[in-house]
Scaffold this active site. Structure first.
Site, PDB file in Angstrom:
ATOM      1  N   HIS A 100      42.513  32.731  39.908  1.00  0.00           N
ATOM      2  CA  HIS A 100      43.871  32.490  40.349  1.00  0.00           C
ATOM      3  C   HIS A 100      43.975  31.057  40.493  1.00  0.00           C
ATOM      4  O   HIS A 100      43.169  30.386  41.290  1.00  0.00           O
ATOM      5  CB  HIS A 100      44.020  33.523  41.398  1.00  0.00           C
ATOM      6  CG  HIS A 100      44.394  34.838  40.801  1.00  0.00           C
ATOM      7  ND1 HIS A 100      44.137  35.934  41.894  1.00  0.00           N
ATOM      8  CD2 HIS A 100      44.756  35.476  39.698  1.00  0.00           C
ATOM      9  CE1 HIS A 100      44.410  37.130  41.376  1.00  0.00           C
ATOM     10  NE2 HIS A 100      44.692  36.719  40.143  1.00  0.00           N
ATOM     11  N   GLU A 138      44.101  29.692  44.189  1.00  0.00           N
ATOM     12  CA  GLU A 138      43.031  29.640  45.011  1.00  0.00           C
ATOM     13  C   GLU A 138      41.831  28.782  44.532  1.00  0.00           C
ATOM     14  O   GLU A 138      40.896  29.209  44.783  1.00  0.00           O
ATOM     15  CB  GLU A 138      42.588  31.189  44.921  1.00  0.00           C
ATOM     16  CG  GLU A 138      43.831  31.859  45.058  1.00  0.00           C
ATOM     17  CD  GLU A 138      43.449  33.578  44.866  1.00  0.00           C
ATOM     18  OE1 GLU A 138      42.341  33.881  44.297  1.00  0.00           O
ATOM     19  OE2 GLU A 138      44.462  34.551  45.227  1.00  0.00           O
ATOM     20  N   HIS A 173      38.140  35.135  45.901  1.00  0.00           N
ATOM     21  CA  HIS A 173      39.592  34.681  46.096  1.00  0.00           C
ATOM     22  C   HIS A 173      40.095  34.511  47.376  1.00  0.00           C
ATOM     23  O   HIS A 173      39.134  34.246  48.167  1.00  0.00           O
ATOM     24  CB  HIS A 173      40.157  36.155  45.465  1.00  0.00           C
ATOM     25  CG  HIS A 173      40.030  36.653  44.009  1.00  0.00           C
ATOM     26  ND1 HIS A 173      41.002  36.405  43.263  1.00  0.00           N
ATOM     27  CD2 HIS A 173      38.992  37.330  43.498  1.00  0.00           C
ATOM     28  CE1 HIS A 173      40.657  36.742  42.243  1.00  0.00           C
ATOM     29  NE2 HIS A 173      39.292  37.526  41.926  1.00  0.00           N
ATOM     30  N   GLU A 206      37.748  37.871  49.735  1.00  0.00           N
ATOM     31  CA  GLU A 206      39.132  37.367  50.206  1.00  0.00           C
ATOM     32  C   GLU A 206      38.749  36.286  51.118  1.00  0.00           C
ATOM     33  O   GLU A 206      38.910  36.647  52.445  1.00  0.00           O
ATOM     34  CB  GLU A 206      40.140  38.242  50.236  1.00  0.00           C
ATOM     35  CG  GLU A 206      40.513  39.155  49.329  1.00  0.00           C
ATOM     36  CD  GLU A 206      41.309  38.821  48.231  1.00  0.00           C
ATOM     37  OE1 GLU A 206      41.777  37.334  48.241  1.00  0.00           O
ATOM     38  OE2 GLU A 206      41.621  39.553  47.061  1.00  0.00           O
TER      39      GLU A 206
END
Length: 388
Positions: free
Chosen positions: A151, A154, A298, A357
């Site tokens: 992404h 990110e 991420h 994450e």
């Protein structure tokens, strides 16, 4: 650093002289097929740079550079004659900054110069033609893959990954522990594959605004509302497709329920799975590499997702518990999401796959959180090696 062999020299001799593990010397010089070297043969020594100037030489000694010159003669006579080895003891990667594709490319080149046993190749190209670079380190039979920046906003994940690679390389070359871990053991056990920036076009869009190329410039401006020059929330690739919704793991479920039905800054899974060159390249890499474990980085939430539809192997839970223990992150088995790279990997190979994450707050995570995020996640990187 390069040196030139004399008669009777061996790689084992250089390993002792420079205090560099023999395995790294051998991997840095694949052109050398036997231990005894030919006179004049060029040998690359990892973890060293060459001192060329008197100013650099003076950094070794607590005296002024001109004082050193006086010991050898006039500066004019000795100009350019200094060539001494200097061990690299600090990072060449400076991750705590705006980390775009240019920064990544420069850091990869710097790591390869300093650590010639690092192997790189281009596995594909982005929509705008930027190379998708895979970095490989190690000689072990177990294959572990890491990736970042699926992404666009990110991009801090790339900086974190590159900083880890630099610390790993420093530790293994200088035979120093990293949080108590002897890294040469992992070098011999694991072959590490890393694609640090899956979505370089998107990262550059977030950090620098629309590209000059048409029709992409006009299209991203239109998708972004037609008037705003703030692309900080952009997650997709340059064509408005969310690369982490592109994989054939219940892709049709995501396609049916996602709100954007056309290219958008985020969440649009495309009109079919694996339409985008970046997603195709990552799928092809997994198919040819036979990875034993993958970790996709991420942001945000300080969570680790590790299960998918019951396809995850039994050993996946033990590994994620170790990740959680070393990082303080929460392990989450199932989430209501499909079509991600991790989902597809677990479904296809029934092996360990994890989405990490990093950090907590708002995307993009502020660079001021870099040190905290890195210190938390370093344990995950190391656990991926010793739990492999």
């Amino acid at each position: 650093m390069n040196i030139y062999a004399s008669l009777g020299d061996t790689l084992a001799m250089y390993s002792k002289w420079f205090s560099v593990p023999y395995e790294l010397l051998a991997d840095s010089n694949p052109h050398i097929k036997k231990d005894e070297l030919e006179p004049g043969e060029v040998v690359r020594i990892p973890g060293y740079e060459t001192v060329h100037t008197w100013e650099e030489l003076a950094s070794f000694f607590p005296v002024h550079e001109e004082a050193l010159q006086r010991m050898k003669g006039t500066p004019e006579i000795i100009s350019g004659s200094v060539q001494l080895p200097k061990r690299v003891i600090s990072r060449v990667v400076q991750g705590q900054k705006t980390y775009d594709f240019s920064a990544l490319h420069q850091d990869i080149e710097a790591l390869c110069r300093c650590y010639p046993f690092v192997r790189t190749r281009t596995i594909g190209y982005s929509v705008l033609g930027l190379p998708l670079i895979e970095i490989k380190i190690g000689q072990g039979p177990i294959r572990v893959h890491l990736n970042g920046s699926f992404h666009a906003n990110e991009w801090i994940t790339t900086a974190i990954i590159m900083t880890f690679l630099n610390d790993y390389l420093l530790a293994v070359t200088n035979s120093e522990p990293l949080r108590g871990h002897h890294m040469l053991d992992y070098y011999k056990k694991v072959t590490l594959s890393v694609v640090p920036m899956v979505n370089p076009d998107g990262v550059d869009l977030v950090l620098h605004g629309p590209p000059e190329q048409e029709p992409y410039r006009s299209e991203v401006i239109r998708m972004n509302g037609g008037f705003s020059d703030d692309f900080s929330q952009w997650k997709a690739n340059i064509r408005g497709v969310d690369l982490n919704n592109q994989f054939p793991a219940k892709w049709e479920v995501e396609r049916a329920r996602k709100i954007p039905k056309a290219p958008a800054p985020r969440d649009f899974p495309g009109f079919a799975p694996l339409t985008e060159p970046e997603a195709k390249a990552m799928a092809a890499l997994a198919e040819e590499s036979d990875f034993d474990m993958i970790l996709a980085f991420h942001t945000q939430g300080k969570e680790i997702y590790w299960g998918y539809e019951g396809f995850e192997p039994s050993e996946a839970e033990e590994t994620v518990k170790e990740f959680a223990k070393t990082s303080g992150y929460q392990a989450v088995k199932y989430i209501d999401s499909h079509a991600g790279y991790r989902d597809w990997f677990i479904q296809t190979w029934k092996r360990r796959g994890y989405t990490v994450e990093l950090g907590e707050g708002v995307n993009p995570l502020p660079i001021e959180q870099f040190t905290e995020i890195y210190e938390d996640s370093l344990g995950i990187f190391l656990a991926a090696l010793y739990m492999a």
